[in-house]
Design a protein around this motif. Structure first.
Motif, PDB file in Angstrom:
ATOM      1  N   VAL A   1      27.536  48.626  34.696  1.00 48.96           N
ATOM      2  CA  VAL A   1      28.529  48.688  33.621  1.00 48.96           C
ATOM      3  C   VAL A   1      29.785  49.412  34.112  1.00 48.96           C
ATOM      4  N   GLY A   2      29.572  50.483  34.869  1.00 47.37           N
ATOM      5  CA  GLY A   2      30.710  51.239  35.408  1.00 47.37           C
ATOM      6  C   GLY A   2      31.580  50.378  36.308  1.00 47.37           C
ATOM      7  N   ILE A   3      30.933  49.643  37.206  1.00 49.98           N
ATOM      8  CA  ILE A   3      31.684  48.796  38.151  1.00 49.98           C
ATOM      9  C   ILE A   3      32.446  47.703  37.394  1.00 49.98           C
ATOM     10  N   ILE A   4      31.778  47.078  36.426  1.00 50.85           N
ATOM     11  CA  ILE A   4      32.460  46.000  35.697  1.00 50.85           C
ATOM     12  C   ILE A   4      33.652  46.559  34.937  1.00 50.85           C
ATOM     13  N   PHE A   5      33.502  47.753  34.395  1.00 45.42           N
ATOM     14  CA  PHE A   5      34.602  48.383  33.678  1.00 45.42           C
ATOM     15  C   PHE A   5      35.778  48.664  34.633  1.00 45.42           C
ATOM     16  N   LEU A   6      35.452  49.208  35.792  1.00 42.20           N
ATOM     17  CA  LEU A   6      36.512  49.582  36.735  1.00 42.20           C
ATOM     18  C   LEU A   6      37.158  48.374  37.403  1.00 42.20           C
ATOM     19  N   LEU A   7      36.355  47.349  37.674  1.00 42.11           N
ATOM     20  CA  LEU A   7      36.878  46.197  38.424  1.00 42.11           C
ATOM     21  C   LEU A   7      37.086  44.980  37.527  1.00 42.11           C
ATOM     22  N   TYR A   8      37.212  45.210  36.226  1.00 42.79           N
ATOM     23  CA  TYR A   8      37.304  44.073  35.302  1.00 42.79           C
ATOM     24  C   TYR A   8      38.431  43.107  35.684  1.00 42.79           C
ATOM     25  N   LYS A   9      39.634  43.630  35.913  1.00 41.11           N
ATOM     26  CA  LYS A   9      40.781  42.777  36.254  1.00 41.11           C
ATOM     27  C   LYS A   9      40.478  41.928  37.478  1.00 41.11           C
ATOM     28  N   GLU A  10      39.946  42.603  38.499  1.00 40.89           N
ATOM     29  CA  GLU A  10      39.691  41.911  39.767  1.00 40.89           C
ATOM     30  C   GLU A  10      38.602  40.850  39.593  1.00 40.89           C
ATOM     31  N   LEU A  11      37.551  41.198  38.856  1.00 42.12           N
ATOM     32  CA  LEU A  11      36.475  40.230  38.633  1.00 42.12           C
ATOM     33  C   LEU A  11      36.978  39.043  37.825  1.00 42.12           C
TER      34      LEU A  11
END
Lengths: 259, 285
Positions: free
Chosen positions: B151-161
């Motif tokens: 969840v942390g990674i998706i939150f931080l990298l949302y734009k990139e993903l």
């Protein structure tokens, strides 16, 4: 970086896939503020040239400079906006709104691990407005027509305030009626916002009135000049010899001599 | 049931784990589905099975009793994910080929481990189809850590993903580190699969990542809404499935999946109804 340098300078560029050369010894300059069309048939190396300029392929031989900086050292990618051939890179079922797609154009500018601020939101709305899609902001992009979708991609490219906009056959799949208004919008971007445009197309007829420079490419670069010169060049090809167009004024004079 | 939930630790473990999985599987699933990688989840779950079989074999033959099969399952899953990436790079023009290769490789390996052990007790069965009673406190903590990470990674990298999912070429051209982001993404997929299999089982794991998303895509406007609906529908499937299976004594994994299928059918029906309405603003649909 020096802003008076040409936006793109390509010197002695050769590129080969496996053993076959796709581009050979290309020299090309794109001056700041110009609207340049790269014309060539399918398989002429247009897309390869674009990919090289966009840094998607590595330069094998020759040099590319962007805003005066060697491409291998160039970092300022947000100065370049890119609109690709829609059909290639886009799944129309993708559940994203126009707003979300345009917002993705700011990804690099906002930066890793950082979040969107209010100024970014204003920029996104402004970019959507500038391509005339304000009413569609929260529609899924798949619900729009082909021409509208292409405008969304222009907005996505514009949102990061690029100095150079590169378009790869942007009107493929756009109906004829919308093509003209699409080019008029490009002309406006070029003249009013001073954005340098590089347009790849095989449909020179549609754009020859708007562009300032034309490049003809088919593995080699066989024409590079401004669009007026291009029209002459094209005609001499059609007629098989040099053509010196006469104006009606000139004809009138001739006739008056006769009489 | 509420009373039992307070009384029995295994029920608490199962419920909390189920709730967590109900969030992370569809959350990551949205990115998997829109990138057309749905089958990768299936391939990786079979590799995870090989890891679990290996772990059970070690436990039986070498008497390594303290070894939680989840760890080796996770390791195999991550290694499998890396292999898939390698294969996709080797077979550029047949990228889907990576999936059957890894899938059959995983099963083959699992079968060998199982035969080497002369069969296992019911343990393996519970991994195949999920088992509520098999979720331990230690599993719960591992799954919690994985989930916080994801969840942390998706939150931080949302734009990139998002940009990577929507238009990979554009992401590359804008100077995004596409390869690194994709690598992180595929590791997350491997971890979530390993985490989810306790509850729904290896054979059903991919369903929790795809079914809620498939339903959500039909009714949502925009990407964030698709994520929100997917998580809500995933959560509804897990909760409904656990409660239903508790009362009428069904296999929880299967019940969860069938509720997700039911939800999907309902959304398809709903969408059909809304298609009959007049189109507004003259927008093409």
């Amino acid at each position: 970086m020096d802003d008076n340098r040409p936006v793109i300078e390509v010197t002695g560029l050769t590129y080969r896939y496996e053993k076959e050369n796709v581009l050979e010894d290309i020299h090309l300059t794109v001056p700041t503020g110009s609207f340049l069309a790269v014309v060539g048939p399918n398989g002429s190396g247009k897309s390869t040239l674009l990919k090289l300029i966009l840094g998607l392929l590595r330069v094998q031989e020759g040099k590319i400079r962007l805003f005066g900086e060697d491409i291998n050292r160039f970092k300022d990618w947000q100065r370049i906006g890119f609109v690709s051939q829609k059909a290639n890179s886009f799944n129309t079922g993708f559940p994203a709104t126009v707003y979300e797609v345009v917002a993705s154009g700011l990804t690099k500018k906002i930066g890793l691990f950082k979040f969107m601020k209010q100024e970014h939101q204003l920029k996104i709305k402004e970019a959507i407005r500038s391509v005339g899609l304000s009413n569609y902001m929260y529609q899924n992009i798949g619900e729009l027509s082909g021409g509208q979708q292409q405008r969304v991609f222009i907005a996505r490219a514009l949102v990061s305030d690029p100095n150079l906009l590169i378009l790869d056959e942007p009107t493929v799949g756009v109906d004829a009626e919308n093509v003209r208004s699409f080019y008029e919008m490009l002309e406006e971007l070029n003249k009013e916002r001073g954005i340098t445009l590089l347009l790849v197309t095989h449909d020179i007829g549609a754009v020859s009135d708007q562009v300032s420079h034309v490049v003809c490419l088919n593995k080699y670069l066989f024409f590079h000049g401004n669009s007026d010169e291009f029209k002459l060049h094209e005609m001499s090809h059609l007629f098989g010899h040099d053509v010196h167009p006469l104006s009606h004024e000139h004809l009138e004079k001739e006739f008056s001599h006769d009489s | 049931m509420i009373h039992d939930l307070f009384q029995y630790e295994f029920l608490q473990n199962a419920f909390i784990t189920g709730m967590i999985i109900g969030i992370i599987a569809p959350l990551l699933g949205v990115f998997i589905v829109v990138r057309r990688l749905s089958l990768i989840a299936d391939a990786l779950s079979h590799v995870t099975l090989a890891g679990i079989a290996a772990s059970l074999l070690l436990e039986k033959k070498l008497l390594l009793v303290g070894l939680n099969p989840l760890y080796l399952g996770m390791t195999f899953s991550v290694v499998g994910a890396l292999f898939i990436e390698k294969l996709r790079a080797v077979y550029k023009h047949f990228q889907e080929l990576a999936i059957p290769i890894i899938l059959s490789g995983g099963i083959g390996l699992a079968v060998i481990f199982i035969s080497l052990a002369d069969g296992f007790n019911t343990d393996l069965f519970s991994y195949l189809f999920g088992s509520v009673s098999a979720v331990s406190r230690a599993d719960l903590y591992t799954i919690l850590v994985i989930s916080l990470f994801v969840v942390g990674i998706i939150f931080l990298l949302y734009k990139e993903l998002f940009i990577l999912s929507f238009d990979e070429e554009h992401a590359k051209a804008s100077g995004i580190a596409v390869k690194r982001i994709h690598f992180i993404f595929i590791i997350m997929v491997a971890l979530v699969i390993a985490a989810s299999m306790r509850v729904v089982g290896i054979l059903l794991v991919s369903s929790l990542m795809t079914l809620p998303v498939a339903a959500s895509i039909r009714i949502a406007k925009g990407f964030k809404q698709t994520i929100l609906y997917s998580v809500l529908l995933g959560e509804a499937s897990v909760l409904g499935g656990l409660v239903l299976s508790y009362y009428i004594d069904l296999a929880p994994g299967g019940t969860i999946v069938m509720i997700a299928v039911l939800i999907l059918i309902v959304t398809m029906f709903l969408k059909k109804l809304s298609f009959n309405k007049p189109v507004k603003n003259g927008v093409k649909s």
